[in-house]
Scaffold this active site. Structure first.
Site, PDB file in Angstrom:
ATOM      1  N   HIS A  81      33.581  -6.150   4.403  1.00 17.42           N
ATOM      2  CA  HIS A  81      32.901  -4.841   3.655  1.00 17.42           C
ATOM      3  C   HIS A  81      33.940  -4.009   3.022  1.00 17.42           C
ATOM      4  O   HIS A  81      33.767  -3.704   1.916  1.00 17.42           O
ATOM      5  CB  HIS A  81      32.160  -4.020   4.889  1.00 17.42           C
ATOM      6  CG  HIS A  81      31.825  -2.681   4.423  1.00 17.42           C
ATOM      7  ND1 HIS A  81      30.323  -2.642   4.444  1.00 17.42           N
ATOM      8  CD2 HIS A  81      32.002  -1.625   4.062  1.00 17.42           C
ATOM      9  CE1 HIS A  81      29.935  -1.411   3.884  1.00 17.42           C
ATOM     10  NE2 HIS A  81      31.051  -0.780   3.991  1.00 17.42           N
ATOM     11  N   GLU A  82      35.070  -3.618   3.690  1.00 17.67           N
ATOM     12  CA  GLU A  82      35.915  -2.844   3.052  1.00 17.67           C
ATOM     13  C   GLU A  82      36.804  -3.592   2.056  1.00 17.67           C
ATOM     14  O   GLU A  82      37.136  -2.913   1.001  1.00 17.67           O
ATOM     15  CB  GLU A  82      36.927  -2.354   3.991  1.00 17.67           C
ATOM     16  CG  GLU A  82      36.296  -1.456   5.192  1.00 17.67           C
ATOM     17  CD  GLU A  82      35.667  -0.159   4.437  1.00 17.67           C
ATOM     18  OE1 GLU A  82      35.968   0.410   3.337  1.00 17.67           O
ATOM     19  OE2 GLU A  82      34.755   0.293   5.307  1.00 17.67           O
TER      20      GLU A  82
END
Length: 172
Positions: free
Chosen positions: A22-23
């Site tokens: 996600h990051e």
């Protein structure tokens, strides 16, 4: 600044992997789309409500913004969902605040700044909700930029995996 640092060990292995990717989506989009900004920090160490963060800062002070700059801000927000779909084959609830940011920027872009495909601008600031044309234009903008973001993630696949791996190293 983001809250009390909480150990990542409280997160399961699969959740930690999803958070890393996600990051990584945000970081890859920021790195390749916003050369005028630097990434100060990328982390999956939980702080407050955030399960991770990618902090960026401008290299120089800016006084005005161009349409493409706002578009790339939207794409950085959409980077998390693009990676979830392209590499993880899923959609996660953690992207909801990213989608909220992207939606706000898109609505502002077409409804307030007059930067959409028309010169439409709603000066009333949507007191009774955004008018239909603004919603349609913002939705189309989000769809187009999301497709562009997914293409970028596929093109920079090596970087997505490299950053996700580095985030695992930094969280241990």
């Amino acid at each position: 600044m983001l809250g009390i640092r909480q150990p990542i060990q409280t997160m399961s292995g699969p959740d930690r992997r999803r958070s890393r990717y996600h990051e990584a989506g945000h970081a890859v989009a920021a790195r390749y789309l916003q050369q005028d900004k630097r990434i100060q920090k990328a982390s999956i160490i939980r702080m407050g409500d955030a399960l991770g963060v990618v902090q960026r800062s401008s290299r120089e002070e800016r006084y005005t913004r161009h349409a493409r700059e706002i578009e790339t801000d939207i794409m950085v927000s959409l980077g998390s969902r693009a990676v979830e779909e392209v590499f993880l084959g899923t959609k996660m609830a953690g992207a909801s605040s990213d989608l909220q940011t992207a939606t706000y920027l898109a609505m502002d872009y077409v409804g307030q700044l007059g930067m959409g495909s028309t010169l439409l601008r709603d000066a009333a600031r949507f007191h009774h909700g955004p008018p239909g044309p603004v919603l349609r234009l913002a939705d189309r903008l989000l769809d187009d930029l999301f497709e562009e973001t997914k293409r970028l993630m596929r093109e920079k696949e090596y970087a997505v995996h490299a950053i996700a791996g580095a985030l695992l190293q930094s969280s241990n």
